[in-house]
Design an enzyme around this catalytic site. Sequence first.
Site, PDB file in Angstrom:
ATOM      1  N   LEU A  77      15.222  16.102 -39.284  1.00 35.13           N
ATOM      2  CA  LEU A  77      13.906  16.341 -38.694  1.00 35.13           C
ATOM      3  C   LEU A  77      13.784  15.488 -37.445  1.00 35.13           C
ATOM      4  CD1 LEU A  77      11.604  16.258 -41.855  1.00 35.13           C
ATOM      5  CD2 LEU A  77      12.907  18.164 -40.900  1.00 35.13           C
ATOM      6  N   LYS A  91      11.971  10.101 -30.334  1.00 32.68           N
ATOM      7  CA  LYS A  91      12.153   8.830 -31.038  1.00 32.68           C
ATOM      8  C   LYS A  91      13.604   8.568 -31.388  1.00 32.68           C
ATOM      9  CE  LYS A  91      10.422   6.293 -35.062  1.00 32.68           C
ATOM     10  NZ  LYS A  91       9.587   6.397 -36.289  1.00 32.68           N
ATOM     11  N   GLY A 184       3.490  20.485 -39.340  1.00 34.48           N
ATOM     12  CA  GLY A 184       4.054  19.585 -40.336  1.00 34.48           C
ATOM     13  C   GLY A 184       5.486  19.962 -40.652  1.00 34.48           C
ATOM     14  N   HIS A 185       6.226  19.012 -41.275  1.00 32.31           N
ATOM     15  CA  HIS A 185       7.644  19.305 -41.502  1.00 32.31           C
ATOM     16  C   HIS A 185       7.864  20.299 -42.640  1.00 32.31           C
ATOM     17  CE1 HIS A 185       7.053  16.157 -44.481  1.00 32.31           C
ATOM     18  NE2 HIS A 185       7.043  15.205 -43.570  1.00 32.31           N
ATOM     19  N   ASN A 213      14.730  12.557 -42.346  1.00 32.40           N
ATOM     20  CA  ASN A 213      14.174  12.178 -41.050  1.00 32.40           C
ATOM     21  C   ASN A 213      15.246  11.556 -40.167  1.00 32.40           C
ATOM     22  OD1 ASN A 213      11.727  12.969 -42.102  1.00 32.40           O
ATOM     23  ND2 ASN A 213      11.021  10.887 -42.541  1.00 32.40           N
ATOM     24  N   LYS A 362       9.350   3.044 -38.832  1.00 29.69           N
ATOM     25  CA  LYS A 362       8.014   3.541 -38.509  1.00 29.69           C
ATOM     26  C   LYS A 362       7.247   2.576 -37.617  1.00 29.69           C
ATOM     27  CE  LYS A 362       8.827   7.056 -41.114  1.00 29.69           C
ATOM     28  NZ  LYS A 362       9.271   8.310 -40.450  1.00 29.69           N
TER      29      LYS A 362
END
Length: 458
Positions: A77, A91, A184-185, A213, A362
């Site tokens: 993801l 990211k 959303g995933h 992720n 995060k």
Amino acid sequence: MSENGLTAARHKMRDAGIAEQAIDVFSHYYRALDNGATCLIPEDSIEPLTRIDSIEDVEIDEAGAREALSRTVLIKLNGGLGTSMGMDRTKSLLPVREGKSFLDLLVDQVMAARRIYDVTLPLIFMNSFRTRRDTLAALAAHPGIGVDGLPLDFLQNREPKLRADDLTPVTWAADPDLEWCPPGHGDIYTALTASGVLDALLESGYKYAMTSNSDNLGAAPSARVAGWFAASGAPYAPELCRRTPADVKGGHLAVRKSDGRIILRETAQTPADEMHFFTDQYRHPFFHTNNLWFDLEVLRDTLAERRGILGLPLIKNAKTVDPADASSVPVIQLETAMGTAVEAFEGATAIEVPRSRFLPVKTTNDLLLLRSDVYEVDDAGLLQMVPERACTVNLDPRYYKKIRDFEARFPHGVPSVRQAKSLTVEGDWTFGADVVAIGDARVGEAGSPGEVASGTRL
């Protein structure tokens, strides 16, 4: 029902070239929202999931494990921009170890697994419309990563943000891109199908997918987990870790009393007056890592039976059209989480994995730890923790929350924290080279702003 709102939203999506299947899924959730659907899961409707197998205890045949990995695709993801850390680009391109980004290290892990097990192991990213260009450009520096006949990515769908007052698609002339949001995933299942990637994988002989992720470098290719999943015969299985006090906000699995299905419950799905149940690490002893395994053939057949709609629980996300402007128009975003698909597949199960398979970044606290000497990278690209326990990092969010501020305050690299139990920084401090934290290290507010001199032992 606000038929005008749904009709306008469908037209907007169609004009933007969104796949018809994604439009149908959006329509399903729009109707659920308009009919007052709630995503709450009360404690008395579930039984805690307290016993599952551990990957460290099960017997795995080596040949079977290699065979399972040879039929596995790794899906990452990759739709996030890291906005919570002040980033405005993909990211996964953030440097994390010796100048290498998440993406670089993911590629290293996949290439190592291919060599060790003699498998093709495709690596495919689910990008968003904001991350695709940069990601594909970065992958061009790794020409050996592609697999013939398969793409390097597929695109997550997008949908209109809805005005909170009348559920019509919002308009925002200042930046029309802000009129759209990802669903959303949980969209991974729709996007895999609508993009044609699911069919391409099945036609190429792949049967299993492992999804995680892109900022979780612990979720590396694993022949052992692949072998367990194949041998289990389960259609779907998430990896779980045992909870500690630091994990009480993470989602957990439970068994729904009404039908015996395993379900995922997140914080947003828990009644406010029942959060003490949710955060009880002994009542709900495992947390969900978002590392998922699923059978591609079962996914195809299930989507066909349900006309493309898995029926995942709705997440109603209230925001403003411009996230940076709290005074802008209030909107609702319709979202689903991919982990909630566990309830869509009869016979779904779960496996306990070691904490080493859950290393998400995060916050800049997580980033400091990942960059530190707590970890070393082995020949297979895996992060190995050197001390028995990782240091707990707490940086003053006033000065370290955003990545630009964080980088400016560690111009010579992060401190050594291998000998530390915790590192707490209060105030505005710039760190010199070769700073070493030991035990419960703390830098206080007094004297801030200031410098922690090179060679300091905290």
